[in-house]
Design a protein around this motif. Structure first.
Motif, PDB file in Angstrom:
ATOM      1  N   GLN A  56       0.829  -1.209   0.000  1.00  0.00           N
ATOM      2  CA  GLN A  56       0.000   0.000   0.000  1.00  0.00           C
ATOM      3  C   GLN A  56       0.865   1.261   0.000  1.00  0.00           C
ATOM      4  O   GLN A  56       0.451   2.333   0.441  1.00  0.00           O
ATOM      5  N   ASP A  57       2.077   1.114  -0.491  1.00  0.00           N
ATOM      6  CA  ASP A  57       3.003   2.239  -0.613  1.00  0.00           C
ATOM      7  C   ASP A  57       3.116   2.630  -2.081  1.00  0.00           C
ATOM      8  O   ASP A  57       2.840   1.815  -2.978  1.00  0.00           O
ATOM      9  N   ALA A  58       3.542   3.860  -2.334  1.00  0.00           N
ATOM     10  CA  ALA A  58       3.667   4.339  -3.710  1.00  0.00           C
ATOM     11  C   ALA A  58       4.660   3.520  -4.528  1.00  0.00           C
ATOM     12  O   ALA A  58       4.586   3.481  -5.761  1.00  0.00           O
ATOM     13  N   SER A  59       5.576   2.852  -3.839  1.00  0.00           N
ATOM     14  CA  SER A  59       6.589   2.052  -4.541  1.00  0.00           C
ATOM     15  C   SER A  59       6.020   0.746  -5.091  1.00  0.00           C
ATOM     16  O   SER A  59       6.721   0.008  -5.799  1.00  0.00           O
ATOM     17  N   ALA A  60       4.775   0.431  -4.783  1.00  0.00           N
ATOM     18  CA  ALA A  60       4.178  -0.835  -5.228  1.00  0.00           C
ATOM     19  C   ALA A  60       4.248  -0.997  -6.741  1.00  0.00           C
ATOM     20  O   ALA A  60       4.506  -2.092  -7.255  1.00  0.00           O
ATOM     21  N   ALA A  61       4.044   0.106  -7.466  1.00  0.00           N
ATOM     22  CA  ALA A  61       4.052   0.033  -8.935  1.00  0.00           C
ATOM     23  C   ALA A  61       5.402  -0.424  -9.468  1.00  0.00           C
ATOM     24  O   ALA A  61       5.492  -0.965 -10.570  1.00  0.00           O
ATOM     25  N   GLN A  62       6.459  -0.210  -8.695  1.00  0.00           N
ATOM     26  CA  GLN A  62       7.808  -0.631  -9.081  1.00  0.00           C
ATOM     27  C   GLN A  62       8.213  -1.929  -8.376  1.00  0.00           C
ATOM     28  O   GLN A  62       9.387  -2.209  -8.185  1.00  0.00           O
ATOM     29  N   GLY A  63       7.228  -2.684  -7.933  1.00  0.00           N
ATOM     30  CA  GLY A  63       7.522  -3.920  -7.235  1.00  0.00           C
ATOM     31  C   GLY A  63       8.125  -3.689  -5.866  1.00  0.00           C
ATOM     32  O   GLY A  63       8.877  -4.514  -5.344  1.00  0.00           O
ATOM     33  N   GLY A  64       7.792  -2.538  -5.279  1.00  0.00           N
ATOM     34  CA  GLY A  64       8.285  -2.203  -3.949  1.00  0.00           C
ATOM     35  C   GLY A  64       9.641  -1.533  -3.937  1.00  0.00           C
ATOM     36  O   GLY A  64      10.157  -1.159  -2.868  1.00  0.00           O
ATOM     37  N   MET A  87      12.393   0.942  -3.690  1.00  0.00           N
ATOM     38  CA  MET A  87      12.497   2.307  -3.164  1.00  0.00           C
ATOM     39  C   MET A  87      13.813   2.966  -3.537  1.00  0.00           C
ATOM     40  O   MET A  87      14.109   4.077  -3.089  1.00  0.00           O
ATOM     41  N   GLY A  88      14.613   2.282  -4.333  1.00  0.00           N
ATOM     42  CA  GLY A  88      15.881   2.857  -4.750  1.00  0.00           C
ATOM     43  C   GLY A  88      16.921   2.825  -3.641  1.00  0.00           C
ATOM     44  O   GLY A  88      16.822   2.060  -2.686  1.00  0.00           O
ATOM     45  N   THR A  89      17.921   3.686  -3.759  1.00  0.00           N
ATOM     46  CA  THR A  89      19.016   3.759  -2.795  1.00  0.00           C
ATOM     47  C   THR A  89      18.732   4.830  -1.758  1.00  0.00           C
ATOM     48  O   THR A  89      18.408   5.965  -2.105  1.00  0.00           O
ATOM     49  N   ILE A  90      18.866   4.481  -0.496  1.00  0.00           N
ATOM     50  CA  ILE A  90      18.510   5.376   0.610  1.00  0.00           C
ATOM     51  C   ILE A  90      19.694   5.492   1.573  1.00  0.00           C
ATOM     52  O   ILE A  90      20.244   4.468   2.004  1.00  0.00           O
ATOM     53  N   PRO A  91      20.102   6.707   1.923  1.00  0.00           N
ATOM     54  CA  PRO A  91      21.183   6.864   2.897  1.00  0.00           C
ATOM     55  C   PRO A  91      20.701   6.607   4.320  1.00  0.00           C
ATOM     56  O   PRO A  91      19.508   6.780   4.618  1.00  0.00           O
ATOM     57  N   ARG A  92      21.605   6.196   5.178  1.00  0.00           N
ATOM     58  CA  ARG A  92      21.249   5.948   6.572  1.00  0.00           C
ATOM     59  C   ARG A  92      20.702   7.222   7.206  1.00  0.00           C
ATOM     60  O   ARG A  92      21.204   8.320   6.976  1.00  0.00           O
ATOM     61  N   GLY A  93      19.644   7.046   8.007  1.00  0.00           N
ATOM     62  CA  GLY A  93      19.080   8.163   8.745  1.00  0.00           C
ATOM     63  C   GLY A  93      17.955   8.898   8.052  1.00  0.00           C
ATOM     64  O   GLY A  93      17.404   9.844   8.607  1.00  0.00           O
ATOM     65  N   LYS A  94      17.593   8.480   6.860  1.00  0.00           N
ATOM     66  CA  LYS A  94      16.556   9.189   6.111  1.00  0.00           C
ATOM     67  C   LYS A  94      15.164   8.574   6.274  1.00  0.00           C
ATOM     68  O   LYS A  94      14.180   9.157   5.844  1.00  0.00           O
TER      69      LYS A  94
END
Length: 333
Positions: free
Chosen positions: A231-239, A241-248
């Protein structure tokens, strides 16, 4: 070693009446009195201009830090906006004294770049109309901006040098500027259940995700389940979320994600948004960018600092004989 002088940007002032003007909200305009904020050698700076500048600063801060200007800081923020506008007007007046000429072709080029931020010409026109602006006014502001920039480049941009030792000194004195944080590339499946949900709904959401967890453990594809159930916006991309830095991300999510190894799937993680399953695809450790990779950018930064210092010294002298009347910096409430 000489460094090519960068195009100096005086905080937000040079693009203040371009991007800021066309993206100002109607609410901001309605709070703007038709009165004067300042008079600089007979030239009026309207309260409306200060409000536009303040709005632009607010939007910029939100975009870069996710934070808004605190109410108690608003008077100082407004004062700074007004001072930027006064400085810009003084520099524009000096550019005219020096005979700086801006060709129509230069204005047209900048205007075209501005228009490209809109889907089409009609959307641009509607933006003008909504904000009670005309293309002629925008063109005038572009011309002013370019004149100030050309004047500053010519008068203060020559013979600025930054030595290797200066650049290295800045690099060593500001190590945090050159750290690339630890990152993780991940996907998630989220079932929403915010903190205000009743216990029954939260239990149902957790059970739904628990059932999906069992299916993943039996070998079903994480991305397909994410696409079908997340139920997240990333569902369309198979979940993904790309690359995320620590703490974000929220603390619980962040800690779970960075505890995983590539290929692993987390246990159920609860945050204020709901329940999550996290799959990590790749991890990169924190690193420090080598000096040689950022040397040129450091030099450009130091050149800008030195140029800004020259401009400030010039403005201080100009202000000694300029007639400046600061009428209002209201609107902080």
């Amino acid at each position: 070693m000489k460094v090519k002088t960068p195009w100096i940007l005086f905080s937000f002032a040079l693009w203040l009446c371009l991007i800021g003007t066309l993206h100002a909200q109607k609410a901001e305009q309605q709070t703007a009195a038709a009165g004067k904020a300042a008079i600089v050698n007979g030239v009026v700076i309207q309260e409306e201009e200060v409000n536009r500048g303040l709005h632009y600063q607010q939007q910029r801060l939100l975009a870069t830090t996710g934070m808004a200007i605190r109410p108690d800081m608003m008077p100082e923020a407004r004062r700074m906006v007004l001072e930027e506008l006064i400085d810009r007007e003084l520099l524009y007046q000096q550019s005219r004294k020096k005979g700086v000429v801006i060709e129509d072709a230069q204005v047209n080029e900048e205007l075209d770049q501005l228009k490209k931020q809109y889907p089409n010409e009609q959307a641009f026109r509607e933006g003008l109309e909504e904000n009670q602006l005309t293309e002629a006014l925008v063109r005038a502001q572009i011309k002013m901006t370019l004149a100030v920039r050309k004047f500053v480049e010519k008068e203060f941009g020559a013979n600025i040098e930054v030595s290797e030792s200066e650049a290295k000194g800045f690099y060593e004195a500001n190590p945090n500027y050159f750290k690339v944080p630890e990152t993780v590339r991940l996907s998630q499946i989220m079932i929403k259940a915010d903190a205000k949900s009743d216990p029954t709904k939260k239990a149902e959401a957790r059970k739904t995700l628990g059932d999906l967890q069992k299916r993943i453990q039996k070998g079903e594809d994480f991305s397909i389940l994410a696409k079908d159930f997340s139920q997240d916006a990333s569902a369309a991309q198979g979940g993904d979320m790309g690359t995320i830095p620590r703490g974000k991300m929220p603390k619980a999510f962040d800690e779970a994600a960075f505890a995983l190894k590539p290929g692993e799937v987390s246990s159920i993680v609860e945050t204020e948004q709901g329940f999550h399953l996290i799959k990590v695809h790749d991890k990169k450790p924190e690193k420090v960018v080598p000096f040689k990779d950022v040397e040129e950018k450091i030099r450009q930064h130091l050149v800008s600092q030195k140029m800004r210092q020259r401009v400030n010294e010039f403005l201080n002298e100009v202000k000694k004989t300029a007639k400046i009347e600061r009428i209002s910096t209201k609107g902080a409430d």
